[in-house]
Write a protein that holds these residues in place. Structure first.
Motif, PDB file in Angstrom:
ATOM      1  N   SER A  72       0.816  -1.221   0.000  1.00  0.00           N
ATOM      2  CA  SER A  72       0.000   0.000   0.000  1.00  0.00           C
ATOM      3  C   SER A  72       0.845   1.264   0.000  1.00  0.00           C
ATOM      4  O   SER A  72       0.363   2.345  -0.329  1.00  0.00           O
ATOM      5  N   GLY A  73       2.104   1.126   0.404  1.00  0.00           N
ATOM      6  CA  GLY A  73       2.980   2.303   0.469  1.00  0.00           C
ATOM      7  C   GLY A  73       2.872   3.040   1.784  1.00  0.00           C
ATOM      8  O   GLY A  73       3.469   4.120   1.950  1.00  0.00           O
ATOM      9  N   SER A  74       2.147   2.479   2.750  1.00  0.00           N
ATOM     10  CA  SER A  74       2.010   3.143   4.057  1.00  0.00           C
ATOM     11  C   SER A  74       3.299   3.064   4.863  1.00  0.00           C
ATOM     12  O   SER A  74       3.513   3.839   5.790  1.00  0.00           O
ATOM     13  N   LYS A  75       4.158   2.097   4.508  1.00  0.00           N
ATOM     14  CA  LYS A  75       5.464   1.964   5.135  1.00  0.00           C
ATOM     15  C   LYS A  75       6.523   1.785   4.054  1.00  0.00           C
ATOM     16  O   LYS A  75       6.270   1.182   3.012  1.00  0.00           O
ATOM     17  N   THR A  76       7.709   2.330   4.306  1.00  0.00           N
ATOM     18  CA  THR A  76       8.826   2.107   3.392  1.00  0.00           C
ATOM     19  C   THR A  76       9.607   0.875   3.854  1.00  0.00           C
ATOM     20  O   THR A  76       9.466   0.437   4.999  1.00  0.00           O
TER      21      THR A  76
END
Length: 317
Positions: A264-268
């Motif tokens: 989702s891209g909520s965390k790298t």
């Protein structure tokens, strides 16, 4: 720290009983070494407090020398405007040989700066005063840290364009890296030219990238193993290999949740690496779980970098 001035650039500075001469270069190098020594001490101890105070004074002095140099550059500009009127007086006071040698040095210096300015203008969009400031800073940093101006320019340009920051900010970060001891092995600028794209892909900021390069040296890693471990973890976590998923679950982190966060891209990837690092720091270094995490998440480069380095990655901010 004791300081004795003999002139604008003729300076004696004593750090930990060691006399350092020849201005910005000597002071900058000693600040870097002092900072590296501080990292080895335990916070709160008498020696740590004493060393911190010494470092604070040394950094303050380093900045004061930079201001003096900037002030002197301004004074030379004023001298240039009035030189025509005092030319005969200079010739009457000094020998013609001394005058020729003096102006020859100035001309040579101007030639070097013009060439450097031309190079920087070709690879950046800088013009006017901004270009002048950057050119002066590149030259000053190269002289201070005994580095090549071409390497300094290319490194700052790569960091700037890859991370989306301006050229001057990139130079400031590189300067901080030098002061933090990142060039102890002499390959700091090579790393800045090579690794920013890889580190950005993993979610590092420009500041975090320089901090990582500095931490490698502080942890005694004098090769590419530290960055290579990040590269390996980035690939394995993105692909979420069965072995990596099992290692995450074994140390109490949900591989399914992490996979969703990355998708989702909520965390790298770097944020996940820091979670892994923080969890590893709470476990016995010689435990099976730590060994599994190192081998299956960070791979061979992680094993070479070692648990001390990996378990401190969460401290980078």
């Amino acid at each position: 720290m004791a300081i004795k001035r003999k002139g604008v650039w003729d300076i004696d500075i004593v750090i930990n009983g060691k006399k350092v001469k020849n201005t910005l270069r000597g002071v900058g190098a000693e600040v870097g070494r002092l900072n590296a020594d501080l990292k080895k001490l335990t916070p709160g101890t008498k020696e740590f407090v004493k060393k911190s105070a010494e470092l604070k004074k040394a950094r303050k002095h380093y900045q004061s020398i930079r201001k003096e140099i900037n002030g002197t550059s301004s004074a030379l500009g004023k001298m240039k405007k009035s030189l025509g009127a005092i030319g005969p007086m200079i010739l009457a006071t000094f020998s013609i040989t001394a005058v020729i040698a003096f102006f020859k040095n100035i001309i040579n210096g101007i030639s070097v700066l013009r060439k450097l300015k031309g190079t920087i203008s070709q690879i950046t969009d800088l013009q006017g005063e901004d270009l002048d400031r950057v050119t002066s800073k590149v030259k000053a940093m190269a002289d201070t840290f005994e580095s090549d101006t071409k390497k300094m320019t290319e490194s700052a340009n790569n960091l700037s364009k890859t991370m989306g920051i301006d050229f001057m900010e990139a130079l400031d970060l590189i300067e901080q890296g030098f002061l933090d001891g990142a060039d102890a092995n002499g390959d700091f600028l090579d790393k800045v030219r090579e690794y920013p794209a890889l580190l950005k892909e993993a979610g590092f900021s420009a500041e975090q990238s320089i901090a990582l390069m500095s931490q490698e040296i502080k942890q005694g890693i004098y090769s590419d193993k530290g960055v290579d471990a990040i590269k390996e973890a980035n690939l394995r976590l993105r692909e979420m290999t069965p072995a990596a998923a099992e290692a995450l679950n074994a140390i109490g982190l949900s591989s399914k949740k992490i996979q969703k966060e990355l998708t989702s891209g909520s965390k790298t990837t770097f944020e996940i690496i820091q979670k892994v690092s923080k969890r590893m720091a709470t476990l016995p270094p010689q435990s099976k779980l730590v060994g599994q995490a190192i081998a299956d998440i960070f791979g061979g480069p992680g094993e070479d970098a070692g648990i001390k380095y990996l378990s401190n990655l969460h401290s980078i901010d």
